[in-house]
Design a protein around this motif. Structure first.
Motif, PDB file in Angstrom:
ATOM      1  N   LEU A  79       5.321  -6.724  -3.685  1.00 19.54           N
ATOM      2  CA  LEU A  79       4.968  -5.383  -3.240  1.00 19.54           C
ATOM      3  C   LEU A  79       6.212  -4.673  -2.722  1.00 19.54           C
ATOM      4  N   SER A  80       6.506  -3.517  -3.289  1.00 14.69           N
ATOM      5  CA  SER A  80       7.640  -2.705  -2.838  1.00 14.69           C
ATOM      6  C   SER A  80       7.159  -1.736  -1.774  1.00 14.69           C
ATOM      7  N   ASP A  81       8.018  -1.433  -0.824  1.00 17.39           N
ATOM      8  CA  ASP A  81       7.658  -0.483   0.231  1.00 17.39           C
ATOM      9  C   ASP A  81       7.329   0.883  -0.351  1.00 17.39           C
ATOM     10  N   GLY A  82       6.411   1.579   0.299  1.00 16.89           N
ATOM     11  CA  GLY A  82       5.944   2.889  -0.165  1.00 16.89           C
ATOM     12  C   GLY A  82       4.457   2.806  -0.443  1.00 16.89           C
ATOM     13  N   THR A  83       4.054   3.330  -1.581  1.00 13.88           N
ATOM     14  CA  THR A  83       2.643   3.263  -1.962  1.00 13.88           C
ATOM     15  C   THR A  83       2.523   2.718  -3.376  1.00 13.88           C
ATOM     16  N   PRO A 104     -16.293   2.842  -9.953  1.00  9.37           N
ATOM     17  CA  PRO A 104     -14.833   2.719  -9.919  1.00  9.37           C
ATOM     18  C   PRO A 104     -14.222   3.752  -8.970  1.00  9.37           C
ATOM     19  N   PHE A 105     -13.151   3.348  -8.309  1.00  7.65           N
ATOM     20  CA  PHE A 105     -12.389   4.295  -7.502  1.00  7.65           C
ATOM     21  C   PHE A 105     -10.905   4.102  -7.771  1.00  7.65           C
ATOM     22  N   ILE A 106     -10.137   5.140  -7.508  1.00  9.24           N
ATOM     23  CA  ILE A 106      -8.684   5.061  -7.561  1.00  9.24           C
ATOM     24  C   ILE A 106      -8.170   5.487  -6.199  1.00  9.24           C
ATOM     25  N   GLY A 107      -7.195   4.775  -5.726  1.00  8.66           N
ATOM     26  CA  GLY A 107      -6.624   5.082  -4.426  1.00  8.66           C
ATOM     27  C   GLY A 107      -5.191   4.616  -4.355  1.00  8.66           C
ATOM     28  N   VAL A 108      -4.676   4.618  -3.154  1.00  7.09           N
ATOM     29  CA  VAL A 108      -3.315   4.125  -2.943  1.00  7.09           C
ATOM     30  C   VAL A 108      -3.340   3.102  -1.816  1.00  7.09           C
ATOM     31  N   ILE A 109      -2.446   2.154  -1.924  1.00 10.02           N
ATOM     32  CA  ILE A 109      -2.228   1.161  -0.875  1.00 10.02           C
ATOM     33  C   ILE A 109      -0.842   1.437  -0.308  1.00 10.02           C
ATOM     34  N   THR A 110      -0.753   1.440   1.016  1.00 17.55           N
ATOM     35  CA  THR A 110       0.534   1.648   1.683  1.00 17.55           C
ATOM     36  C   THR A 110       1.158   0.288   1.969  1.00 17.55           C
ATOM     37  N   VAL A 111       2.452   0.192   1.686  1.00 15.94           N
ATOM     38  CA  VAL A 111       3.171  -1.066   1.865  1.00 15.94           C
ATOM     39  C   VAL A 111       4.397  -0.805   2.744  1.00 15.94           C
ATOM     40  N   LYS A 112       4.582  -1.671   3.749  1.00 18.28           N
ATOM     41  CA  LYS A 112       5.765  -1.587   4.615  1.00 18.28           C
ATOM     42  C   LYS A 112       6.294  -2.997   4.818  1.00 18.28           C
TER      43      LYS A 112
END
Length: 152
Positions: A79-83, A104-112
């Motif tokens: 997982l790279s930082d960001g979304t 179904p859904f589409i979204g974003v995951i935040t990664v730090k």
């Protein structure tokens, strides 16, 4: 003579507009192609902690945040930082208190720092069959598979 001019004018106008419509259709941008999904060896299941964190974050976007039920898709191993874009299945209560069924859904995951820290739902598939494939199509275009989701 006036009637003949009116018919001729109508015919020319129709031909001109038909030409415009055909020209407009040929200048519409093409849909982006579907990206190939990541190989199974490049993905992993979400951990129980990640599922709990994402369920809380994703549920905030539902009509009844306490009602969210999810079927989870795999995420990239690295997982790279960001979304990162994410697709899964969600079932939540409607305005009448009943469950809608998994959609179904589409979204974003935040990664730090390489760790999942949150996320949000961008869109949930519509119940109207005319629009039901929009979200799955968006997922496929991003190389994400909704149907590969597993129960929480």
């Amino acid at each position: 003579m006036g009637g003949a001019k009116s018919v001729a004018f109508a015919a020319i106008t129709l031909l001109t507009l038909t030409g415009c419509a055909n020209n407009m259709a040929s200048t519409l941008p093409a849909e982006p192609p579907d990206l190939p999904p990541l190989a199974a060896s490049e993905t992993r299941e979400l951990t129980a902690t990640e599922k709990a964190l994402l369920a809380k974050a994703f549920s905030a976007d539902l009509k009844d945040p306490d009602s969210g039920r999810f079927k989870w898709a795999r995420v990239p191993k690295t997982l790279s930082d960001g979304t990162i874009d994410y697709c899964g299945l969600v079932n939540g209560k409607n305005s009448y208190g009943g469950y809608n069924g998994f959609k179904p859904f589409i979204g974003v995951i935040t990664v730090k720092s390489g760790r999942i820290t949150g996320g949000n739902i961008a869109a949930i598939a519509d119940s109207d069959l005319r629009y039901a494939d929009i979200v799955p199509k968006m997922c496929r275009q991003k190389g994400l598979t909704v149907l590969a989701a597993s129960d929480s």
